[in-house]
Design an enzyme around this catalytic site. Structure first.
Site, short mmCIF file in Angstrom:
data_model
loop_
_atom_site.label_atom_id
_atom_site.label_comp_id
_atom_site.label_asym_id
_atom_site.label_seq_id
_atom_site.Cartn_x
_atom_site.Cartn_y
_atom_site.Cartn_z
CG ASP A 225 -1.86 1.13 1.28
OD1 ASP A 225 -2.81 1.10 0.50
OD2 ASP A 225 -1.66 2.07 2.09
CD GLU A 270 14.33 -15.25 3.94
OE1 GLU A 270 13.39 -15.72 4.64
OE2 GLU A 270 15.01 -14.27 4.30
C1 NOJ Z 1 -4.30 3.25 -0.78
C2 NOJ Z 1 -5.49 2.36 -0.53
O1 NOJ Z 1 -5.88 1.74 -1.72
C3 NOJ Z 1 -6.58 3.25 0.05
O2 NOJ Z 1 -7.81 2.59 0.13
C4 NOJ Z 1 -6.11 3.77 1.38
O3 NOJ Z 1 -7.06 4.68 1.88
C5 NOJ Z 1 -4.75 4.48 1.28
N1 NOJ Z 1 -3.80 3.77 0.48
C6 NOJ Z 1 -4.15 4.68 2.65
O4 NOJ Z 1 -3.76 3.44 3.19
#
Ligand code: NOJ
Length: 563
Positions: A225, A270
């Site tokens: 993310d 790994e």
């Molecule tokens: C990207 C994610 O797809 C989104 O849903 C989220 O709010 C933000 N990153 C923050 O984690």
């Protein structure tokens, strides 16, 4: 809810991953937004029991892997992207034992699992942050975050002028135990998502442990993310007025990130069976984007450039050409993404006068031509499925679901609230899936946590199963053909010039994909056989449609007649 029984799927040994052989280079990956997929216990919230009951559906779709948005224990201040405990499943979704079963059952059906890791921030309810608050200024516990004194004599001024992806302030002020104002802490998203300090060894160690925790349970990869955000310039400089710097930005795309992901790649390597890293990397600079995909770093990253393009042959062609050119030097496959849990559904977006996507433009009441959007979304689905690389499908796109304009009191997404109510937020694409029947909850389970529209009866899985021309059956046919046609597996693509509004390319030496993005029908190029089409053809390719054509007999005669 009645659940489909899994026929004879004895849980596989979750530690045994089949040999990979580059599976991720051409994989079809289905994104499960757990909260809205299927509700197994009738409480109105999707859960792992629900997903397990629908594995036969996912198998029938033909996908290679599932990417689960965060399923960990979380207050759900940002739909689970505020992780309280990476080693527990949120009780609303199930248990760790059930996640292990799900991973194994999916694998027994040949479907791999990808989990979501959120390195930039954690929940303010995570024990680290709670310890940091309790320990006070100057403590080692606060070093894992970005606590800072405010500006000015009384520290009342915000420490930097950085801007949040969610609008609003990026710092919140704490209170000392005696009730006085304390330090500020950084959060690029909501105050419930404090940013981690990646210069701290605990932060790095903990994330590598979390990767191992899930790889040990048989997951085939992680989606990373906000992957270009975790590292900050420790000097915390202000952004210059006007346009932010393209390089040496204090909190975007810092060079130090690459060492972190090289470490993650070493962890993934790994393990057997090719465990992959998939980055959520939003960057305009193609060269900087490709750096994340160099050998020894991530395997793939989401291609948002294409996703944001309007319905225009020129714009899409340019984007495809750029995408392939930026990936080639690092030897990484492209990814093709039409939407996800953050983005306006394609059916709605492609029916709007401005069909490009930008977060900052989302508004209530934007007019859309739903029929046109639906045609275009089908055409786009075939277009991307014919491109070289891996393919992402966001749950519900295979049913042609539109974005839902929700009643104000139903919205939970912080993006809506932080915009002062101007932006509808992202819940409109997170409405629970319709499985069967004529009325809500359409076989989802209990009364859904977000209300479903009254007119979704024709969009249910049950209704579409029965209709050979449904969007669901189009997706199934496309995925099955992608697997069967050798031409679609390679990395080559050659453009054909069939007019300004036509997007046509050859894959291998025998397969063409032709999309008509214009307003009038166009003749089909010479071909041996129509393999699949997003609309009835009648000898020509109508506006807003895509056809896959074979130049020679590539399939056994027994292949079902194309629509
Ligand atoms: C990207 C994610 O797809 C989104 O849903 C989220 O709010 C933000 N990153 C923050 O984690």
């Amino acid at each position: 809810m009645d659940t489909e029984v899994l026929p004879g799927t004895a849980p596989a040994d979750p530690l045994t991953m089949p040999a990979g052989e580059g599976w991720w280079r051409t994989a079809v990956i289905y994104q499960v937004y757990v909260r809205s997929f299927a509700d197994g216990n009738g409480d109105g919230v999707g859960d792992l029991t629900g997903v397990r009951s629908r594995l036969p559906y996912l198998k029938s779709l033909g996908v290679d892997a599932l990417w689960f948005t965060p399923w960990y224990r979380s207050p759900l201040a940002d739909g689970g992207y505020d992780v309280q405990d990476y080693r527990q499943i949120d009780p609303r979704f199930g248990t760790l034992e059930e996640a292990e079963l799900l991973i194994a059952e999916a694998l027994a059906l040949g479907i791999r699992t990808i989990v979501d890791i959120v390195p930039n921030h954690i929940s303010d309810q995570h024990e680290w942050f709670q310890q940091a608050l309790a320990a006070g200024p100057g403590s080692p516990e606060r070093e894992r975050f970005w606590f800072h004194r405010g500006r000015g004599e009384h520290g009342a001024g915000i420490p930097t002028n950085w801007v949040s992806s969610f609008q609003g302030e990026t710092w919140s002020r704490t209170r000392n135990p005696d009730g006085t104002d304390g330090e500020w802490y950084l959060h690029l998203f909501t105050p419930e998502q404090p940013d981690l300090n990646w210069n701290h060894p605990d932060v790095r160690r903990e994330h590598e442990d979390v990767l191992r925790f899930w790889f040990d349970r048989g997951v085939a990869g992680v989606r990373i993310d906000s992957a270009a955000l975790p590292v900050k310039d420790p000097a915390l400089p202000d952004l210059p007025p006007g346009t932010a710097p393209a390089v040496d930005h204090p909190h975007i795309d810092r060079d130090e990130l690459h060492d972190i992901y090289r470490g993650w790649r070493a962890v993934a390597d790994e393990y057997d069976g090719e465990r992959v890293l998939v980055g959520e990397v939003w960057l305009d600079d193609a060269e900087r984007f490709a750096r994340y995909l160099r050998p020894g770093e991530m395997h793939t990253a989401f291609n948002f450039g294409f996703m944001t393009q309007p319905w225009s042959a020129q714009a899409m062609r340019d984007s495809i050409t750029r995408t392939l050119a930026e990936h080639a030097p690092v030897g990484a496959p492209a990814t093709w993404v039409l939407s996800n849990h953050d983005i306006t559904r394609p059916v709605t977006r492609y029916g709007q006068a401005d069909s490009s996507f930008a977060f900052e433009r989302k508004r209530f009441g934007t007019a859309t031509d739903a029929a046109r959007g639906a045609r275009r979304a089908r055409a786009a689905a075939l277009l991307v499925a014919a491109l070289p690389g891996s393919l992402y499908i966001y749950q519900g796109d295979e049913l042609g679901l539109p974005e839902v304009e929700l009643p104000l009191d139903a919205i939970e997404d912080p993006m809506h609230f932080r915009s002062g109510g101007i932006d509808p937020g992202r819940d409109g694409c997170r409405v629970p899936l319709p499985w069967k029947g004529e009325a809500a909850p359409y076989g989802f389970g209990g009364a859904p946590w977000l209300p479903q529209p009254e007119d979704w009866g024709a969009l249910t899985v049950e209704a579409q199963d029965a209709d050979p021309d449904s969007t669901l059956n189009l997706y199934r046919a496309a995925i099955a053909l992608r697997r069967r046609i050798g031409d679609l597996v390679g990395s080559d693509l050659e453009w054909l010039e069939l007019g300004a509004d036509v997007l046509a390319f050859r894959r291998g030496d025998g397969t063409l994909s032709v999309s008509n993005l214009g307003a009038v029908p166009v003749p089909l190029p010479a071909h041996h056989e129509v393999l699949l089409a997003s609309a009835p053809l009648d000898g020509v390719l109508p506006p807003d449609s895509t056809a896959w054509l074979a130049l020679r007999a590539v399939l056994p005669r027994s292949h079902p007649a194309p629509k």
